[in-house]
Design a protein around this motif. Structure first.
Motif, PDB file in Angstrom:
ATOM      1  N   LEU A   5       0.856  -1.184   0.000  1.00  0.00           N
ATOM      2  CA  LEU A   5       0.000   0.000   0.000  1.00  0.00           C
ATOM      3  C   LEU A   5       0.891   1.232   0.000  1.00  0.00           C
ATOM      4  CD1 LEU A   5      -2.882  -0.677   2.579  1.00  0.00           C
ATOM      5  CD2 LEU A   5      -2.797  -1.225   0.142  1.00  0.00           C
ATOM      6  N   VAL A   6       0.556   2.203  -0.833  1.00  0.00           N
ATOM      7  CA  VAL A   6       1.338   3.443  -0.935  1.00  0.00           C
ATOM      8  C   VAL A   6       0.405   4.631  -0.820  1.00  0.00           C
ATOM      9  CG1 VAL A   6       2.865   4.846  -2.372  1.00  0.00           C
ATOM     10  CG2 VAL A   6       3.067   2.350  -2.418  1.00  0.00           C
ATOM     11  N   THR A   7       0.663   5.519   0.142  1.00  0.00           N
ATOM     12  CA  THR A   7      -0.060   6.786   0.201  1.00  0.00           C
ATOM     13  C   THR A   7       0.753   7.854  -0.525  1.00  0.00           C
ATOM     14  OG1 THR A   7       0.940   7.636   2.248  1.00  0.00           O
ATOM     15  CG2 THR A   7      -0.952   6.146   2.483  1.00  0.00           C
ATOM     16  N   GLY A   8       0.071   8.911  -0.939  1.00  0.00           N
ATOM     17  CA  GLY A   8       0.784   9.956  -1.673  1.00  0.00           C
ATOM     18  C   GLY A   8       1.247   9.494  -3.035  1.00  0.00           C
ATOM     19  N   ALA A   9       0.545   8.518  -3.610  1.00  0.00           N
ATOM     20  CA  ALA A   9       1.004   7.892  -4.850  1.00  0.00           C
ATOM     21  C   ALA A   9       0.885   8.797  -6.064  1.00  0.00           C
ATOM     22  CB  ALA A   9       0.229   6.598  -5.094  1.00  0.00           C
ATOM     23  N   THR A  10       0.159   9.898  -5.947  1.00  0.00           N
ATOM     24  CA  THR A  10       0.069  10.831  -7.071  1.00  0.00           C
ATOM     25  C   THR A  10       1.030  12.005  -6.908  1.00  0.00           C
ATOM     26  OG1 THR A  10      -1.735  12.033  -5.979  1.00  0.00           O
ATOM     27  CG2 THR A  10      -2.346  10.262  -7.499  1.00  0.00           C
ATOM     28  N   GLY A  11       1.850  11.970  -5.859  1.00  0.00           N
ATOM     29  CA  GLY A  11       2.772  13.052  -5.572  1.00  0.00           C
ATOM     30  C   GLY A  11       4.116  12.897  -6.244  1.00  0.00           C
ATOM     31  N   GLY A  12       5.003  13.843  -5.961  1.00  0.00           N
ATOM     32  CA  GLY A  12       6.302  13.879  -6.608  1.00  0.00           C
ATOM     33  C   GLY A  12       7.217  12.732  -6.245  1.00  0.00           C
ATOM     34  N   ALA A  74       2.514  10.307   1.708  1.00  0.00           N
ATOM     35  CA  ALA A  74       1.643  11.479   1.668  1.00  0.00           C
ATOM     36  C   ALA A  74       2.091  12.530   2.667  1.00  0.00           C
ATOM     37  CB  ALA A  74       0.201  11.068   1.959  1.00  0.00           C
ATOM     38  N   GLY A  75       1.915  13.786   2.294  1.00  0.00           N
ATOM     39  CA  GLY A  75       2.261  14.862   3.218  1.00  0.00           C
ATOM     40  C   GLY A  75       1.882  16.213   2.641  1.00  0.00           C
ATOM     41  N   ILE A  76       1.518  17.124   3.532  1.00  0.00           N
ATOM     42  CA  ILE A  76       1.298  18.503   3.130  1.00  0.00           C
ATOM     43  C   ILE A  76       2.251  19.392   3.920  1.00  0.00           C
ATOM     44  CG2 ILE A  76      -1.079  18.148   2.410  1.00  0.00           C
ATOM     45  CD1 ILE A  76      -1.998  19.304   5.062  1.00  0.00           C
ATOM     46  N   SER A  77       2.508  20.582   3.397  1.00  0.00           N
ATOM     47  CA  SER A  77       3.597  21.384   3.950  1.00  0.00           C
ATOM     48  C   SER A  77       3.244  22.864   3.981  1.00  0.00           C
ATOM     49  CB  SER A  77       4.864  21.156   3.117  1.00  0.00           C
ATOM     50  OG  SER A  77       5.959  21.829   3.671  1.00  0.00           O
ATOM     51  N   PRO A  78       2.276  23.253   4.814  1.00  0.00           N
ATOM     52  CA  PRO A  78       1.910  24.675   4.871  1.00  0.00           C
ATOM     53  C   PRO A  78       3.040  25.525   5.441  1.00  0.00           C
ATOM     54  CG  PRO A  78       0.852  23.471   6.656  1.00  0.00           C
ATOM     55  CD  PRO A  78       1.500  22.445   5.774  1.00  0.00           C
ATOM     56  N   GLY A 176       9.330  22.965  -4.668  1.00  0.00           N
ATOM     57  CA  GLY A 176       9.380  24.252  -5.363  1.00  0.00           C
ATOM     58  C   GLY A 176       8.423  25.257  -4.747  1.00  0.00           C
ATOM     59  N   GLU A 177       7.220  24.817  -4.402  1.00  0.00           N
ATOM     60  CA  GLU A 177       6.249  25.707  -3.775  1.00  0.00           C
ATOM     61  C   GLU A 177       6.743  26.197  -2.415  1.00  0.00           C
ATOM     62  OE1 GLU A 177       2.654  23.507  -3.526  1.00  0.00           O
ATOM     63  OE2 GLU A 177       2.449  23.275  -5.714  1.00  0.00           O
ATOM     64  N   VAL A 178       7.317  25.287  -1.637  1.00  0.00           N
ATOM     65  CA  VAL A 178       7.818  25.656  -0.310  1.00  0.00           C
ATOM     66  C   VAL A 178       8.970  26.644  -0.430  1.00  0.00           C
ATOM     67  CG1 VAL A 178       9.011  24.781   1.734  1.00  0.00           C
ATOM     68  CG2 VAL A 178       7.039  23.547   0.828  1.00  0.00           C
ATOM     69  N   ARG A 179       9.903  26.372  -1.331  1.00  0.00           N
ATOM     70  CA  ARG A 179      11.043  27.281  -1.496  1.00  0.00           C
ATOM     71  C   ARG A 179      10.565  28.668  -1.898  1.00  0.00           C
ATOM     72  NH1 ARG A 179      16.049  24.421  -2.627  1.00  0.00           N
ATOM     73  NH2 ARG A 179      16.263  22.993  -0.849  1.00  0.00           N
ATOM     74  N   ALA A 181       7.658  29.992  -1.237  1.00  0.00           N
ATOM     75  CA  ALA A 181       6.983  30.605  -0.091  1.00  0.00           C
ATOM     76  C   ALA A 181       7.987  31.193   0.886  1.00  0.00           C
ATOM     77  CB  ALA A 181       6.111  29.565   0.610  1.00  0.00           C
ATOM     78  N   PHE A 182       9.166  30.602   0.962  1.00  0.00           N
ATOM     79  CA  PHE A 182      10.219  31.115   1.837  1.00  0.00           C
ATOM     80  C   PHE A 182      11.093  32.160   1.133  1.00  0.00           C
ATOM     81  CE2 PHE A 182       9.616  27.222   4.467  1.00  0.00           C
ATOM     82  CZ  PHE A 182       9.550  27.836   5.711  1.00  0.00           C
ATOM     83  N   GLY A 183      10.808  32.426  -0.144  1.00  0.00           N
ATOM     84  CA  GLY A 183      11.618  33.381  -0.887  1.00  0.00           C
ATOM     85  C   GLY A 183      12.983  32.855  -1.235  1.00  0.00           C
ATOM     86  N   ARG A 184      13.089  31.534  -1.382  1.00  0.00           N
ATOM     87  CA  ARG A 184      14.375  30.906  -1.688  1.00  0.00           C
ATOM     88  C   ARG A 184      14.367  30.348  -3.100  1.00  0.00           C
ATOM     89  NH1 ARG A 184      15.427  26.493   2.686  1.00  0.00           N
ATOM     90  NH2 ARG A 184      17.281  26.243   1.384  1.00  0.00           N
ATOM     91  N   ALA A 185      15.546  30.238  -3.681  1.00  0.00           N
ATOM     92  CA  ALA A 185      15.667  29.692  -5.029  1.00  0.00           C
ATOM     93  C   ALA A 185      15.429  28.182  -5.008  1.00  0.00           C
ATOM     94  CB  ALA A 185      17.051  29.990  -5.590  1.00  0.00           C
ATOM     95  N   TYR A 186      14.877  27.680  -6.098  1.00  0.00           N
ATOM     96  CA  TYR A 186      14.649  26.245  -6.239  1.00  0.00           C
ATOM     97  C   TYR A 186      15.344  25.774  -7.504  1.00  0.00           C
ATOM     98  CZ  TYR A 186      12.212  21.910  -7.458  1.00  0.00           C
ATOM     99  OH  TYR A 186      11.919  20.616  -7.831  1.00  0.00           O
ATOM    100  N   ASP A 187      16.354  24.936  -7.336  1.00  0.00           N
ATOM    101  CA  ASP A 187      17.120  24.391  -8.464  1.00  0.00           C
ATOM    102  C   ASP A 187      17.004  22.872  -8.436  1.00  0.00           C
ATOM    103  OD1 ASP A 187      18.863  23.712 -10.460  1.00  0.00           O
ATOM    104  OD2 ASP A 187      20.677  24.210  -9.322  1.00  0.00           O
TER     105      ASP A 187
END
Length: 223
Positions: A5-12, A74-78, A176-179, A181-187
């Motif tokens: 069983l895998v949760t978050g299976a549609t995620g990155g 699975a996980g969310i990251s507000p 990428g979304e989290v970076r 939101a923190f004003g940081r570069a995402y490479d």
């Protein structure tokens, strides 16, 4: 080989993991929202409401009797300061990141005990502690670590393995979304490839009978 069983299976991370598990010969069932678009069997479920999971997985064709592993991706990251995060933000973050994992473990434990199976929790960067404006995420991951450590002690007598995987920055849309939101570069090129992390999780599931990693920190190679 077996039913995973895998949760978050549609995620990155979960998406590549489903592919890697299938290629390795495992039978995969995805648990979560939007799983109908995957090429593996899925159980549509709302991880933000763990009270619904028993009914959702109970409807799984063939049941849970042959489950040999559970991988919680699975996980969310507000990104919110404590002063701004309302009770619903906390409830949802803890539900998706921790409580749903605990409930799925509870539901699959009879099968995992019979098969001497494996639970894998995908956590956060190794050694991560208090981060301003990220308390909900960091707090939930600390709770997930303690869940894993407690479960490992509780289920050792039943032969159930419990591994926490701590991946450093992994190239996903969520990072990428989290970076941003923190004003940081995402490479993405400086991060771990999701396919690489997926391969390592498959390797953990294939550990020999006499030993396995209880914790695995995964770091990007020096560039």
């Amino acid at each position: 080989m077996g039913h995973v069983l895998v949760t978050g299976a549609t995620g990155g991370i979960g998406g590549p993991l489903v592919g890697a598990l299938t290629e390795a010969g495992h039978r995969v069932t995805a648990v979560g929202r939007g799983v109908g678009r995957l090429d593996v069997p899925g159980v549509e479920a709302d991880l933000a409401d763990p009270t619904t999971l028993a009914a959702a997985v109970g409807a799984l064709e063939g049941g849970l009797d042959d489950v040999r592993a559970l991988v919680h991706c699975a996980g969310i990251s507000p990104v919110e300061a404590v002063a701004d995060a309302d009770p619903e933000t906390w409830r949802r973050t803890l539900a998706v990141n921790v409580a749903s994992a605990a409930e799925l473990v509870r539901l699959t434990l009879p099968a995992l005990r019979r098969s001497r199976g494996h639970v894998i929790f995908v956590n956060a960067s190794p050694g991560m502690t208090g981060v301003p404006r990220w308390s909900g995420f960091v707090g939930s991951k600390a709770a997930l670590r303690e869940l894993a450590d407690s479960l490992r002690e509780e289920e050792a007598a039943h032969g159930v393995r419990v591994t926490t995987v701590y991946p450093a920055a992994t190239a996903t849309d969520l990072l990428g979304e989290v970076r941003r939101a923190f004003g940081r570069a995402y490479d993405p090129a400086s991060c771990i490839r999701p396919q690489t992390l997926a391969a390592m999780i498959v390797w953990v599931l294939g550990a020999p009978a006499d030993a396995y990693p209880g914790e695995l920190s995964v770091l990007p190679s020096p560039r």
